[in-house]
Design a protein around this motif. Structure first.
Motif, PDB file in Angstrom:
ATOM      1  N   LYS A 280      39.172  39.672  45.671  1.00 29.47           N
ATOM      2  CA  LYS A 280      39.393  40.396  44.412  1.00 29.47           C
ATOM      3  C   LYS A 280      40.359  41.551  44.630  1.00 29.47           C
ATOM      4  N   GLY A 281      40.162  42.306  45.708  1.00 33.41           N
ATOM      5  CA  GLY A 281      41.062  43.417  45.986  1.00 33.41           C
ATOM      6  C   GLY A 281      42.474  42.959  46.298  1.00 33.41           C
ATOM      7  N   ARG A 282      42.595  41.906  47.088  1.00 34.49           N
ATOM      8  CA  ARG A 282      43.933  41.400  47.451  1.00 34.49           C
ATOM      9  C   ARG A 282      44.716  40.945  46.230  1.00 34.49           C
ATOM     10  N   THR A 283      44.016  40.331  45.263  1.00 35.89           N
ATOM     11  CA  THR A 283      44.704  39.746  44.105  1.00 35.89           C
ATOM     12  C   THR A 283      44.703  40.656  42.886  1.00 35.89           C
ATOM     13  N   ALA A 284      44.220  41.893  43.031  1.00 31.56           N
ATOM     14  CA  ALA A 284      44.151  42.798  41.875  1.00 31.56           C
ATOM     15  C   ALA A 284      45.503  42.990  41.184  1.00 31.56           C
ATOM     16  N   PRO A 285      46.635  42.997  41.901  1.00 30.02           N
ATOM     17  CA  PRO A 285      47.915  43.171  41.199  1.00 30.02           C
ATOM     18  C   PRO A 285      48.229  42.082  40.183  1.00 30.02           C
ATOM     19  N   ALA A 286      47.601  40.931  40.287  1.00 30.83           N
ATOM     20  CA  ALA A 286      47.894  39.850  39.334  1.00 30.83           C
ATOM     21  C   ALA A 286      47.608  40.277  37.904  1.00 30.83           C
ATOM     22  N   VAL A 287      46.636  41.165  37.709  1.00 30.07           N
ATOM     23  CA  VAL A 287      46.277  41.587  36.352  1.00 30.07           C
ATOM     24  C   VAL A 287      47.295  42.580  35.802  1.00 30.07           C
ATOM     25  N   LEU A 288      48.187  43.097  36.645  1.00 30.52           N
ATOM     26  CA  LEU A 288      49.248  43.987  36.184  1.00 30.52           C
ATOM     27  C   LEU A 288      50.373  43.231  35.494  1.00 30.52           C
TER      28      LEU A 288
ATOM     29  N   VAL B 257      29.071  36.090  41.954  1.00 32.50           N
ATOM     30  CA  VAL B 257      29.664  35.285  43.020  1.00 32.50           C
ATOM     31  C   VAL B 257      30.872  36.036  43.569  1.00 32.50           C
ATOM     32  N   VAL B 258      31.310  35.650  44.753  1.00 32.64           N
ATOM     33  CA  VAL B 258      32.282  36.447  45.487  1.00 32.64           C
ATOM     34  C   VAL B 258      33.640  36.539  44.789  1.00 32.64           C
ATOM     35  N   ALA B 259      34.051  35.494  44.082  1.00 32.77           N
ATOM     36  CA  ALA B 259      35.404  35.465  43.536  1.00 32.77           C
ATOM     37  C   ALA B 259      35.528  36.049  42.138  1.00 32.77           C
ATOM     38  N   GLN B 260      34.415  36.452  41.518  1.00 37.85           N
ATOM     39  CA  GLN B 260      34.485  37.043  40.182  1.00 37.85           C
ATOM     40  C   GLN B 260      33.810  38.409  40.196  1.00 37.85           C
ATOM     41  N   TYR B 261      34.090  39.194  39.145  1.00 31.17           N
ATOM     42  CA  TYR B 261      33.571  40.552  39.087  1.00 31.17           C
ATOM     43  C   TYR B 261      33.046  40.850  37.692  1.00 31.17           C
ATOM     44  N   GLN B 262      31.819  41.341  37.608  1.00 30.72           N
ATOM     45  CA  GLN B 262      31.196  41.764  36.359  1.00 30.72           C
ATOM     46  C   GLN B 262      31.380  40.707  35.263  1.00 30.72           C
ATOM     47  N   SER B 263      31.868  41.094  34.077  1.00 24.60           N
ATOM     48  CA  SER B 263      31.996  40.117  32.984  1.00 24.60           C
ATOM     49  C   SER B 263      33.172  39.179  33.184  1.00 24.60           C
ATOM     50  N   GLY B 264      33.941  39.374  34.254  1.00 29.19           N
ATOM     51  CA  GLY B 264      35.059  38.483  34.548  1.00 29.19           C
ATOM     52  C   GLY B 264      36.278  38.696  33.688  1.00 29.19           C
ATOM     53  N   ALA B 265      36.293  39.727  32.857  1.00 33.31           N
ATOM     54  CA  ALA B 265      37.403  39.919  31.931  1.00 33.31           C
ATOM     55  C   ALA B 265      38.745  39.974  32.654  1.00 33.31           C
ATOM     56  N   GLN B 266      38.771  40.565  33.844  1.00 34.03           N
ATOM     57  CA  GLN B 266      40.016  40.631  34.610  1.00 34.03           C
ATOM     58  C   GLN B 266      40.105  39.516  35.642  1.00 34.03           C
ATOM     59  N   THR B 267      39.049  39.291  36.415  1.00 40.65           N
ATOM     60  CA  THR B 267      39.139  38.313  37.505  1.00 40.65           C
ATOM     61  C   THR B 267      39.322  36.888  36.989  1.00 40.65           C
ATOM     62  N   ARG B 268      38.825  36.591  35.791  1.00 41.98           N
ATOM     63  CA  ARG B 268      39.016  35.244  35.242  1.00 41.98           C
ATOM     64  C   ARG B 268      40.462  34.969  34.841  1.00 41.98           C
ATOM     65  N   ARG B 269      41.304  35.980  34.951  1.00 46.43           N
ATOM     66  CA  ARG B 269      42.729  35.814  34.653  1.00 46.43           C
ATOM     67  C   ARG B 269      43.572  35.688  35.918  1.00 46.43           C
ATOM     68  N   VAL B 270      42.922  35.549  37.066  1.00 43.84           N
ATOM     69  CA  VAL B 270      43.627  35.444  38.352  1.00 43.84           C
ATOM     70  C   VAL B 270      43.444  34.022  38.879  1.00 43.84           C
ATOM     71  N   ALA B 271      44.551  33.305  39.025  1.00 49.84           N
ATOM     72  CA  ALA B 271      44.488  31.884  39.373  1.00 49.84           C
ATOM     73  C   ALA B 271      43.746  31.640  40.679  1.00 49.84           C
ATOM     74  N   GLU B 272      44.027  32.442  41.707  1.00 50.08           N
ATOM     75  CA  GLU B 272      43.384  32.233  43.006  1.00 50.08           C
ATOM     76  C   GLU B 272      41.871  32.387  42.910  1.00 50.08           C
ATOM     77  N   LEU B 273      41.411  33.361  42.133  1.00 53.80           N
ATOM     78  CA  LEU B 273      39.971  33.572  41.989  1.00 53.80           C
ATOM     79  C   LEU B 273      39.339  32.468  41.158  1.00 53.80           C
ATOM     80  N   ASN B 274      40.030  32.014  40.124  1.00 56.13           N
ATOM     81  CA  ASN B 274      39.491  30.919  39.320  1.00 56.13           C
ATOM     82  C   ASN B 274      39.418  29.623  40.110  1.00 56.13           C
ATOM     83  N   ALA B 275      40.350  29.431  41.020  1.00 56.69           N
ATOM     84  CA  ALA B 275      40.284  28.228  41.856  1.00 56.69           C
ATOM     85  C   ALA B 275      39.049  28.255  42.741  1.00 56.69           C
ATOM     86  N   ALA B 276      38.670  29.444  43.199  1.00 57.03           N
ATOM     87  CA  ALA B 276      37.488  29.578  44.055  1.00 57.03           C
ATOM     88  C   ALA B 276      36.193  29.529  43.256  1.00 57.03           C
TER      89      ALA B 276
END
Length: 734
Positions: free
Chosen positions: A47-55, A626-645
């Motif tokens: 999640k930390g590595r891919t945080a820039p994707a939401v920018l 789960v490890v690849a998502q965070y809270q309600s997923g509003a941001q992490t669900r928009r990151v392709a690498e995390l959604n793949a996991a």
């Protein structure tokens, strides 16, 4: 374009891992290791590595949106702000100040949380403000205040964990929720220490344990009481410590003795030999810790449950001593600071109580208002959401997505839809923002400067690394503009450091005293632990306890220990003229933050969860992450690498339960409670109890786990019972 790296911190969990950000041509940033920060030493999770994707501009919001003919359409900032001001003004005129609600988030910086609380009380005059952190750490906070007189997630730095003799980890899956922190447990074992994990699932964290206990969900209170019973029966109580440093032991002792091991085994499913082994492993080393997370806390008896684990620490002399103690693993990025500075319904900055006349006077003086003008305490988070559309007619919401994250989520969604007016500030179009009348696009962590407070109580500085896109403004600018439109021209600056300077004055002398902390100190010292009273109180308004009076002593809770040696308690510069307070990495080594300096035992007894299984709903549901998502997923669900996991929700169930249902791996399974229905693929595993199913709560729609969860509230913390409710399973046939 700037090419040098900016040291800052991750936007996600309460570890607030250090990272470096370097701008790249696409307008975002590149993340690289920052090895100087002791919490993560350069390590980052996905999640930390891919945080820039939401920018990226194709992921985030870049223009205000207003509802026109049922659709959200782009609008100018002036039009959007005018609409919000008019909506709030109209509601106040028709229904009074409490007709307007404010709902914040644990991801807001300290400056934003402080300003949002001030805006609610000074500009809107409403008592109806709370935040999603109520769903996170509130039970542990309430228990900590009862026992120690102070709530700070961890009373010691994470670096102390590998040096202790035993850790009992209750209801936490650090390997998935805070992966970089797992190394502290790995180092604990490498150093010869013991790890005990308590969880109804054999998680990736439990796999690391020397002993894994798998109690029935909702029975952690009975388990802690059973362990304390054995401590007493086996003569393991630290009698000298109890006599010299605590109060209330006899009543707590009597309550624990009613929970004999065989009785606890019947309630929890944890065998008597496992109970005895836990006591042995915990008591034999010189030092030990108990760390709790959402498992025991998100219950309708969460405060009592945490209190029982604290009682175990006190009875064995494991609190307020080097390398020992009770700690709460705070979840959200600024969940700690968010509750310290005014977002909660009953609190003012500095962790002051809103119904305390002295606290009201102090903060009102800093704000330049009459103390009598400040509203009293309002509704807690779920109660506020439940009142939408009835008592509360308009809502200003920042950094939260309750349509996915709140208990009884379908009902909460219905209440949100019934509002006369909803304004949302967010970085993405979350499920809640999609229902709004106005949506404002706001800056993200890499685009702004501000402080956060991590789970250790370490105040940190996030630094701006890039310029936000055109059309995006900070939450501080939003509040400044709204305040002006609503008739308050002064008191809401947009510069975060200017706001932090005011926060220092407002917190001075309070339990969470930040008055000795500055941006410069944070940068130079890699974070400063609160409480940290000001040494030179020039410019402080209101009372000056922060300069070393009673409030500073209460906040510091005794001499701070050296940051180098946990056994060194010699550093003592609390408010002495000409000295700088070093901050307080380790609390309670000399005294607890109570009037007499003694910790309080609180007598508690086991009681059932609010909704036990029955013939109609025979299975227990527990929820988590789960490890690849965070809270309600509003941001992490928009990151392709995390959604793949982690592409979507699932129902984890035991093979025996799957066989009775006739379900195979991947088959759709319906989980039904008295509040709703969710459908997700089956994930069959023998690492979960046969009477329990697990669902992660990151997704909306058909697989929304919080459609099922129970909003039964803890009577003290007002925490909903996310972690246990009765459900039935149904096979979904084509």
């Amino acid at each position: 374009m700037q090419t040098t790296a900016t040291p800052t911190h991750c936007p996600y969990c309460a570890l607030q891992c250090g990272m470096n950000l370097t701008p790249v041509p696409d307008g975002t940033v590149e993340v690289s290791e920052r090895t100087d920060f002791p919490v993560n030493r350069g390590a980052l999770c996905g999640k930390g590595r891919t945080a820039p994707a939401v920018l990226a501009s194709n992921v985030r919001l870049t223009s205000p949106l207003v509802r026109d003919g049922g659709e959200l359409v782009p609008a100018s900032w002036d039009e959007a702000l005018d609409r919000i001001a008019e909506g709030l003004r109209r509601t106040r005129a028709e229904y009074g100040p409490d007709g307007v609600g404010v709902f914040g988030g644990g991801g807001l910086t300290n400056e934003k949380a402080y300003t949002l609380g001030k805006f609610a009380r000074v500009v809107l005059g409403t008592s109806q403000i709370d935040y999603n952190g109520r769903f996170c750490m509130s039970s542990a906070a309430a228990a900590g205040i009862k026992a120690f007189g102070l709530d700070r997630g961890l009373p010691f730095p994470l670096e102390d964990i590998p040096k202790t003799g035993c850790v009992i980890l209750v209801g936490s899956n650090l390997a998935e929720t805070m992966p970089p922190s797992l190394r502290f447990l790995t180092e604990l074992k490498e150093n010869g220490g013991t790890l005990i994990v308590i969880d109804p699932r054999r998680t990736r964290t439990a796999e690391q344990a020397d002993l894994h206990l798998a109690p029935r969900p909702g029975t952690d209170l009975a388990l802690a009481l059973g362990l304390l019973h054995l401590v007493i029966a086996e003569g393991r109580v630290d009698e000298e410590y109890v006599r010299e440093r605590t109060a209330g032991w006899e009543d707590a002792r009597a309550a624990a003795m009613a929970h004999w091991p065989e009785y606890v085994e019947r309630i929890t499913g944890v065998s008597v030999p496992e109970l005895r082994e836990t006591v042995r492993l915990f008591c034999e080393p010189e030092s030990a810790m108990v760390l709790t997370a959402r498992g025991p806390e998100q219950q309708s008896k969460g405060t009592d449950t945490v209190g029982a684990w604290i009682n175990l620490c006190l009875a064995t002399g494991r609190a307020g001593r080097p390398l020992s103690g009770y700690g709460c693993l705070t979840g959200q990025g600024n969940g700690q600071g968010g509750r310290e500075h005014g977002q909660k319904a009953d609190q003012l900055p500095g962790y002051r109580k809103l119904d305390d006349p002295a606290a009201r006077r102090h903060v009102a003086d800093v704000w330049g208002v009459d103390p009598d003008s400040l509203p009293g305490p309002g509704r807690s988070a779920y109660e506020l959401l439940d009142a939408l559309g009835t008592d509360i007619r308009s809502l200003l919401l920042m950094a939260s997505n309750p349509v996915v994250s709140a208990p009884r989520a379908a009902h909460v969604e219905e209440r949100i839809r019934s509002l006369d007016f909803l304004a949302v500030c967010d970085v993405v179009l979350s499920e809640t923002a999609a229902l709004a009348d106005v949506v404002l696009p706001v800056t993200q962590w890499a685009e702004e400067t501000g402080t956060t407070t991590n789970l250790e109580g370490r105040v940190l500085l996030r630094r701006q690394a890039i310029t936000p896109p055109d059309g995006v403004r900070s939450d501080l600018e939003v509040l400044h503009e709204l305040a002006a439109r609503l008739g308050v021209e002064k008191g809401f600056p947009t510069d975060p450091e200017e706001i932090f300077e005011e926060l220092r004055r407002a917190s001075a002398g309070g339990p969470a005293d930040y008055s000795g902390i500055t941006y410069r100190r944070i940068a130079e010292e890699n974070g400063v632990f609160w409480p940290c009273p000001a040494v030179e109180p020039e410019g402080l308004t209101g009372d000056r306890d922060g300069a070393g009076g009673p409030g500073a002593q209460r906040g510091a809770a005794g001499r701070p220990a050296s940051t180098e040696d946990p056994a060194d308690t010699t550093a003592s510069t609390v408010g002495a003229a000409g000295h700088v307070h070093p901050g307080t990495p380790r609390l309670f080594l000399d005294r607890f933050a109570t009037p007499d300096g003694r910790a309080r035992f609180v007598p508690v007894s086991h009681r059932a969860i609010a909704e036990e299984p029955d013939d109609e709903y025979p299975v227990l549901l527990t929820t988590g992450r789960v490890v690849a998502q965070y809270q309600s997923g509003a941001q992490t669900r928009r990151v392709a690498e995390l959604n793949a996991a982690a592409p979507g929700p699932f129902v984890e169930l035991h093979p025996r339960l799957a066989a009775r249902l006739g379900a195979s791996e991947g088959d759709p399974v319906a989980v039904v409670s008295r509040r709703g229905r969710a459908v997700a693929p089956a994930r069959i595993t023998d690492t979960i109890r046969p009477d329990t199913v697990f669902m992660p709560f990151h997704w909306p729609g058909e697989g929304r786990a919080n459609s099922l969860t129970n909003p039964a509230l803890d009577p003290t913390s007002r925490m909903p019972e996310f972690k246990a409710c009765a459900v039935r399973l149904e096979a979904v046939r084509p």
